[in-house]
Write a protein that holds these residues in place. Structure first.
Motif, PDB file in Angstrom:
ATOM      1  N   GLN A  30       0.829  -1.197   0.000  1.00 51.80           N
ATOM      2  CA  GLN A  30       0.000   0.000   0.000  1.00 51.80           C
ATOM      3  C   GLN A  30       0.867   1.252   0.000  1.00 51.80           C
ATOM      4  OE1 GLN A  30      -2.385  -0.641   3.597  1.00 51.80           O
ATOM      5  NE2 GLN A  30      -4.157  -1.081   2.310  1.00 51.80           N
ATOM      6  N   PHE A  31       0.414   2.273  -0.736  1.00 58.25           N
ATOM      7  CA  PHE A  31       1.058   3.574  -0.709  1.00 58.25           C
ATOM      8  C   PHE A  31       0.471   4.379   0.445  1.00 58.25           C
ATOM      9  CE2 PHE A  31       1.569   2.281  -5.162  1.00 58.25           C
ATOM     10  CZ  PHE A  31       2.915   2.563  -5.360  1.00 58.25           C
ATOM     11  N   LYS A  32       1.337   5.027   1.249  1.00 59.18           N
ATOM     12  CA  LYS A  32       0.892   5.815   2.390  1.00 59.18           C
ATOM     13  C   LYS A  32       1.615   7.166   2.413  1.00 59.18           C
ATOM     14  CE  LYS A  32      -1.836   2.862   4.640  1.00 59.18           C
ATOM     15  NZ  LYS A  32      -1.349   2.283   5.903  1.00 59.18           N
ATOM     16  N   THR A  33       0.972   8.163   3.016  1.00 56.21           N
ATOM     17  CA  THR A  33       1.563   9.493   3.211  1.00 56.21           C
ATOM     18  C   THR A  33       1.552   9.812   4.701  1.00 56.21           C
ATOM     19  OG1 THR A  33       0.767  10.259   1.052  1.00 56.21           O
ATOM     20  CG2 THR A  33       1.396  11.946   2.660  1.00 56.21           C
ATOM     21  N   TYR A  34       2.687  10.346   5.204  1.00 57.34           N
ATOM     22  CA  TYR A  34       2.800  10.737   6.609  1.00 57.34           C
ATOM     23  C   TYR A  34       3.269  12.187   6.688  1.00 57.34           C
ATOM     24  CZ  TYR A  34       2.549   5.728   7.682  1.00 57.34           C
ATOM     25  OH  TYR A  34       2.155   4.420   7.784  1.00 57.34           O
ATOM     26  N   ARG A  35       2.705  12.932   7.621  1.00 51.89           N
ATOM     27  CA  ARG A  35       3.078  14.329   7.812  1.00 51.89           C
ATOM     28  C   ARG A  35       4.372  14.443   8.617  1.00 51.89           C
ATOM     29  NH1 ARG A  35       0.754  17.611   4.437  1.00 51.89           N
ATOM     30  NH2 ARG A  35       0.959  19.339   5.928  1.00 51.89           N
ATOM     31  N   GLN A  36       5.071  15.563   8.459  1.00 54.39           N
ATOM     32  CA  GLN A  36       6.293  15.826   9.214  1.00 54.39           C
ATOM     33  C   GLN A  36       6.025  15.698  10.715  1.00 54.39           C
ATOM     34  OE1 GLN A  36       7.895  19.719   8.546  1.00 54.39           O
ATOM     35  NE2 GLN A  36       9.724  19.375   9.761  1.00 54.39           N
ATOM     36  N   GLY A  37       6.938  15.019  11.415  1.00 55.01           N
ATOM     37  CA  GLY A  37       6.802  14.839  12.852  1.00 55.01           C
ATOM     38  C   GLY A  37       6.041  13.594  13.252  1.00 55.01           C
ATOM     39  N   THR A  38       5.434  12.903  12.284  1.00 48.92           N
ATOM     40  CA  THR A  38       4.675  11.689  12.586  1.00 48.92           C
ATOM     41  C   THR A  38       5.628  10.532  12.922  1.00 48.92           C
ATOM     42  OG1 THR A  38       2.905  12.333  11.063  1.00 48.92           O
ATOM     43  CG2 THR A  38       3.022  10.011  11.689  1.00 48.92           C
ATOM     44  N   ILE A  39       5.286   9.774  13.958  1.00 46.40           N
ATOM     45  CA  ILE A  39       6.022   8.550  14.268  1.00 46.40           C
ATOM     46  C   ILE A  39       5.449   7.446  13.391  1.00 46.40           C
ATOM     47  CG2 ILE A  39       6.644   6.874  16.035  1.00 46.40           C
ATOM     48  CD1 ILE A  39       7.901   9.632  16.398  1.00 46.40           C
ATOM     49  N   ILE A  40       6.229   7.015  12.419  1.00 50.04           N
ATOM     50  CA  ILE A  40       5.764   6.019  11.463  1.00 50.04           C
ATOM     51  C   ILE A  40       5.812   4.620  12.061  1.00 50.04           C
ATOM     52  CG2 ILE A  40       6.233   4.983   9.202  1.00 50.04           C
ATOM     53  CD1 ILE A  40       7.404   7.673   8.355  1.00 50.04           C
ATOM     54  N   TYR A  41       6.813   4.410  12.898  1.00 48.59           N
ATOM     55  CA  TYR A  41       7.039   3.093  13.468  1.00 48.59           C
ATOM     56  C   TYR A  41       7.464   3.266  14.916  1.00 48.59           C
ATOM     57  CZ  TYR A  41       8.190  -1.900  12.926  1.00 48.59           C
ATOM     58  OH  TYR A  41       8.223  -3.262  13.002  1.00 48.59           O
ATOM     59  N   GLN A  42       6.738   2.659  15.842  1.00 45.22           N
ATOM     60  CA  GLN A  42       6.971   2.842  17.269  1.00 45.22           C
ATOM     61  C   GLN A  42       7.947   1.821  17.837  1.00 45.22           C
ATOM     62  OE1 GLN A  42       5.855   5.152  19.270  1.00 45.22           O
ATOM     63  NE2 GLN A  42       3.943   5.978  18.460  1.00 45.22           N
ATOM     64  N   GLN A  43       8.655   2.235  18.891  1.00 47.59           N
ATOM     65  CA  GLN A  43       9.465   1.293  19.657  1.00 47.59           C
ATOM     66  C   GLN A  43       8.537   0.248  20.280  1.00 47.59           C
ATOM     67  OE1 GLN A  43      12.186   3.256  22.228  1.00 47.59           O
ATOM     68  NE2 GLN A  43      12.805   1.414  23.317  1.00 47.59           N
ATOM     69  N   ASP A  44       8.975  -1.006  20.308  1.00 45.82           N
ATOM     70  CA  ASP A  44       8.225  -2.132  20.858  1.00 45.82           C
ATOM     71  C   ASP A  44       7.058  -2.570  19.975  1.00 45.82           C
ATOM     72  OD1 ASP A  44       9.873  -2.316  23.080  1.00 45.82           O
ATOM     73  OD2 ASP A  44       8.683  -0.881  24.220  1.00 45.82           O
ATOM     74  N   GLN A  45       6.904  -1.951  18.820  1.00 44.32           N
ATOM     75  CA  GLN A  45       5.847  -2.378  17.889  1.00 44.32           C
ATOM     76  C   GLN A  45       6.275  -3.664  17.187  1.00 44.32           C
ATOM     77  OE1 GLN A  45       4.675   0.708  15.185  1.00 44.32           O
ATOM     78  NE2 GLN A  45       3.573  -0.687  13.826  1.00 44.32           N
ATOM     79  N   GLN A  46       5.351  -4.571  17.012  1.00 43.83           N
ATOM     80  CA  GLN A  46       5.672  -5.817  16.323  1.00 43.83           C
ATOM     81  C   GLN A  46       5.904  -5.533  14.838  1.00 43.83           C
ATOM     82  OE1 GLN A  46       5.898  -8.751  18.021  1.00 43.83           O
ATOM     83  NE2 GLN A  46       6.719  -9.731  16.193  1.00 43.83           N
TER      84      GLN A  46
END
Length: 225
Positions: A30-46
């Motif tokens: 999938q194509f996705k868009t994220y805004r500046q400052g967004t956490i795309i991938y979290q610590q401890d995330q599977q």
């Protein structure tokens, strides 16, 4: 348009046009868009996805116990990220991925790399081959950073980084701001500013807004000893 952007990425070397479209449908990407400052991938995330950078910049961050950020490296266009925990499904991710600008990414489910489909298997094999080449390049980059930050002296860290980043004319084009560079080197921003001014006063570098010019490379090389 997004398909054309994806074709430029190293992950899809030798895969283009309708072949790439078929591969993305098969993988349920999938194509996705994220805004500046967004956490795309979290610590401890599977870990579940591999991210292909199409546009923008992302910082790969290790959060210290003190709460301070340590930027391990930046991801720019024509790169992939999220692979650090990608092939270690028995462990949770220990890193954070933060958008430094507005970004556009392609997200590929990780399980697509673990099984071959009945259709387009040659494309699938090429994709995995490209992924192995990218991982090899990432390992080299990690060793490169280790050679920089292994020194206890900030001046040595900074000098080594400048020498590695400079082009054939001795110019370093800055893609990071002072705060981001300080995080990359594992120091406070005021300390970084003082170290830069010290190198300037010693006549080793010239400072510009988005560039640093090395004036005496032969003296800078002394810091490798």
């Amino acid at each position: 348009m997004k398909i054309q952007s994806a074709e430029k990425n190293r992950l899809f070397t030798g895969i283009a046009g309708t072949d790439l479209e078929r591969l993305l449908v098969c993988s349920k990407s999938q194509f996705k868009t994220y805004r500046q400052g967004t956490i795309i991938y979290q610590q401890d995330q599977q870990p579940q996805k591999l991210f292909v950078m199409l546009k923008g910049r992302v910082a790969v961050i290790k959060m210290l116990l003190s709460g301070k950020k340590n930027i391990l490296y930046e991801v720019e266009e024509d790169s992939v990220f999220g692979e650090n925990s990608f092939f270690r499904q028995d462990e949770r991710n220990c890193l954070v991925m933060e958008a430094l600008t507005d970004v556009e990414v392609l997200e590929i489910p990780w399980d697509f790399f673990y099984c071959f489909c009945d259709e387009g298997c040659k494309l699938h094999r090429r994709l995995i081959q490209n992924m192995m080449e990218i991982l090899s390049r990432k390992e080299w980059q990690a060793m490169r950073k280790l050679s920089i930050v292994s020194s206890t002296s900030l001046k040595t860290r900074l000098t080594r980084w400048l020498m590695m980043e400079s082009d054939s004319q001795g110019v370093v084009k800055l893609t990071m701001n002072r705060e981001e560079l300080a995080d990359f080197l594992g120091v406070a921003r005021p300390s970084l500013s003082r170290a830069l001014m010290q190198l300037k006063e010693e006549g080793l570098i010239e400072l510009w807004k988005r560039e640093i010019r090395i004036r005496k490379p032969e003296r800078m090389e002394d810091f490798y000893e």
